[in-house]
Design a protein around this motif. Structure first.
Motif, short mmCIF file in Angstrom:
data_model
loop_
_atom_site.label_atom_id
_atom_site.label_comp_id
_atom_site.label_asym_id
_atom_site.label_seq_id
_atom_site.Cartn_x
_atom_site.Cartn_y
_atom_site.Cartn_z
N LEU A 122 78.06 37.49 18.26
CA LEU A 122 77.03 38.00 19.16
C LEU A 122 77.56 38.35 20.54
CD1 LEU A 122 74.02 35.67 18.20
CD2 LEU A 122 74.71 37.88 17.22
N ASP A 123 78.79 37.94 20.84
CA ASP A 123 79.45 38.34 22.09
C ASP A 123 80.31 39.59 21.91
OD1 ASP A 123 78.40 36.18 23.55
OD2 ASP A 123 79.99 34.84 22.83
N GLY A 124 80.25 40.16 20.70
CA GLY A 124 81.01 41.38 20.43
C GLY A 124 82.47 41.15 20.07
N GLN A 125 82.86 39.91 19.82
CA GLN A 125 84.25 39.61 19.48
C GLN A 125 84.54 39.83 18.00
OE1 GLN A 125 84.46 35.50 20.96
NE2 GLN A 125 86.01 36.18 22.42
N SER A 126 85.66 40.47 17.72
CA SER A 126 86.13 40.66 16.35
C SER A 126 86.93 39.43 15.91
CB SER A 126 87.03 41.89 16.28
OG SER A 126 88.28 41.61 16.92
N PRO A 127 87.29 39.33 14.64
CA PRO A 127 88.16 38.24 14.22
C PRO A 127 89.46 38.19 15.00
CG PRO A 127 87.26 39.35 12.31
CD PRO A 127 86.86 40.17 13.50
N PHE A 128 90.00 39.38 15.33
CA PHE A 128 91.26 39.43 16.07
C PHE A 128 91.09 38.88 17.48
CE2 PHE A 128 91.15 43.30 13.29
CZ PHE A 128 91.88 42.73 12.27
N ASP A 129 89.95 39.24 18.10
CA ASP A 129 89.66 38.72 19.44
C ASP A 129 89.60 37.19 19.41
OD1 ASP A 129 89.42 41.31 20.46
OD2 ASP A 129 87.29 41.40 19.95
N ARG A 130 88.93 36.65 18.40
CA ARG A 130 88.78 35.19 18.32
C ARG A 130 90.12 34.50 18.08
NH1 ARG A 130 84.15 37.07 15.50
NH2 ARG A 130 85.10 36.75 13.46
N MET A 131 90.95 35.12 17.23
CA MET A 131 92.27 34.54 16.97
C MET A 131 93.14 34.59 18.22
SD MET A 131 92.85 36.03 13.10
CE MET A 131 94.49 35.32 12.88
N GLU A 132 93.11 35.70 18.91
CA GLU A 132 93.89 35.83 20.13
C GLU A 132 93.41 34.85 21.20
OE1 GLU A 132 93.50 39.97 21.01
OE2 GLU A 132 95.22 40.55 19.76
N GLU A 133 92.10 34.68 21.30
CA GLU A 133 91.53 33.73 22.26
C GLU A 133 92.02 32.31 21.98
OE1 GLU A 133 87.26 33.76 24.08
OE2 GLU A 133 87.18 32.64 22.18
N ASP A 134 92.21 31.99 20.69
CA ASP A 134 92.71 30.67 20.30
C ASP A 134 94.23 30.62 20.21
OD1 ASP A 134 90.15 29.72 20.17
OD2 ASP A 134 89.94 29.95 18.01
N GLN A 135 94.89 31.67 20.72
CA GLN A 135 96.35 31.73 20.81
C GLN A 135 97.03 31.64 19.44
OE1 GLN A 135 97.29 28.67 23.73
NE2 GLN A 135 96.93 30.08 25.41
N VAL A 136 96.41 32.28 18.45
CA VAL A 136 97.04 32.42 17.14
C VAL A 136 97.87 33.70 17.17
CG1 VAL A 136 96.66 32.73 14.67
CG2 VAL A 136 95.14 31.23 15.99
N ASP B 64 90.57 26.10 12.90
CA ASP B 64 89.64 25.83 13.99
C ASP B 64 88.90 27.10 14.41
OD1 ASP B 64 90.37 23.18 13.93
OD2 ASP B 64 91.81 23.35 15.60
N THR B 65 89.63 28.22 14.43
CA THR B 65 89.00 29.51 14.74
C THR B 65 87.93 29.84 13.70
OG1 THR B 65 91.11 30.30 15.66
CG2 THR B 65 89.45 31.96 15.15
N ALA B 66 88.27 29.64 12.44
CA ALA B 66 87.33 29.92 11.36
C ALA B 66 86.12 28.99 11.42
CB ALA B 66 88.04 29.77 10.01
#
Length: 376
Positions: free
Chosen positions: A300-314, A280-282
């Motif tokens: 475009l919000d400056g989020q890295s892959p790690f930020d996105r994964m953490e935001e999705d509680q991975v 889902d993150t991908a």
């Protein structure tokens, strides 16, 4: 004094990087573990010292993680049951066969030999790839026409045989010597489609089929995969990009997952498990790139892959991301990623355990592929 300075510097480095190295190591080019170290390296007074420390810490973190993985898991995490390689015979009717299967064979004869397919998924030709394997050993994909006859074949393992000696692992020179000059275009009615000429694959018209031979530039341009598509099936594909659909999106996702695992097994690595949460993150990142018309690991919000994964509680200990854009299919995307050093390293990282893949299409039906790897 110099020794004391180096010792203090190492302590500072370890303290600054501690939150990152406890949770994540990135494998391709935007290393979050050493982000702050990079900032400090700009100080000319400690430039030489930091260059040395940077390399040593980076190597140490990866080695430590791999050592922990070795302690936690058995040496062979691949396949508890090894699959025997089939006895390959020279094809009787055509130049090429895969697992002794040729274009035109019946679905019944294929499944009599291989058993039931492990997966059926939609592809860019408007039919389905049926994936056959034994825990990703002896991996191939087959498509069938309305008469249940084979009209497409693919493998990236040593299952290819031919009457000319072409097989997985031979050089590009051998292929071109046997088959001649590759095609530069394909004509469909009044439309001429130019073929990509990046040196990573050649296309030939052989026995009424279009044969795409893929090469591995990191292994001396040797044959790494082959796709065989019946000319009627190719002719039915009217547009360069297939119209986007939810079925094609899911098909591309699972095909890329299977191709990745088939490659890992061929290289002696463990099979990755499918992870729907990180899928889902991908997917969200692929959709964001498709809708906002950009292509980058950082959104475009400056989020890295790690930020996105953490935001999705991975929850992850190490993680990495691969991106691809515009390839006609997951086969072309995967082969392209394997020819890119950083992406290849992610695909072949021994410590990864899970993988989720998300695909999205832009308004031109061009696909965006995001692969998120991680271990915990």
């Amino acid at each position: 004094m110099r020794r004391l300075f180096i010792f203090i510097t190492i302590i500072v480095v370890a303290y600054i990087s501690k939150p990152a190295w406890e949770e994540k190591v990135e494998a391709t080019g935007f290393d979050s573990v050493l982000y702050k170290i990079e900032e400090m390296k700009n100080n000319p007074k400690v430039q030489d010292t930091f260059d040395e420390i940077y390399q040593k810490v980076n190597l140490l973190l990866i080695k430590l993680d791999e050592s922990f993985r070795d302690l936690e898991q058995p040496t062979d995490t691949n396949n508890e049951e090894s699959a025997e390689k089939p006895t390959l015979t020279v094809p009787s009717e055509q130049k090429f066969s895969i697992y002794n299967i040729e274009i035109g064979d019946s679905e019944e004869s294929v499944e009599e030999e291989l058993g039931e397919a492990k997966r059926k998924s939609s592809n860019e030709y408007g039919v389905s790839w049926y994936a056959y394997h034994e825990n990703y050993r002896n991996f191939l994909m087959v498509s069938y026409d309305q008469n249940q006859q084979v009209n497409g074949l693919f493998t990236n393992q040593d299952l290819l045989s031919s009457d000319s000696g072409i097989k997985i692992g031979v050089t590009k020179e051998v292929v071109q010597k046997e088959l001649g000059e590759p095609l530069t275009n394909i004509r469909k009615g009044l439309t001429l489609y130019q073929l990509q000429n990046n040196g990573e694959q050649d296309v030939y018209k052989v026995d009424g089929s279009y044969v795409t031979v893929f090469y591995d530039k990191h292994e001396n341009d040797t044959v790494t995969a082959i796709q065989i598509i019946d000319e009627t099936l190719e002719a039915n594909k009217k547009n360069f990009y297939t119209k986007a659909s939810s079925e094609l999106k899911e098909g591309f996702e699972f095909q890329l997952f299977d191709l990745t695992n088939a490659t890992r097994v061929e290289k002696g690595l463990n099979v990755l498990s499918w992870d729907s949460q990180v899928r889902d993150t991908a997917r969200k990142h692929s959709l964001d790139m498709a809708e906002q018309d950009y292509f980058s690991h950082t959104n475009l919000d400056g989020q890295s892959p790690f930020d996105r994964m953490e935001e999705d509680q991975v929850a992850f200990r190490t993680a990495g991301e691969n991106l691809a854009y515009g390839q006609l299919s997951s086969i072309f995307a995967h082969e392209g990623l394997m020819n890119s050093k950083g992406h290849r390293e992610n695909i072949l990282q021994s410590h990864y355990e899970h993988l989720g893949i998300g695909v999205a299409f832009n308004e031109k039906s061009q696909p965006y592929y995001t692969e998120n790897f991680y271990s915990n």
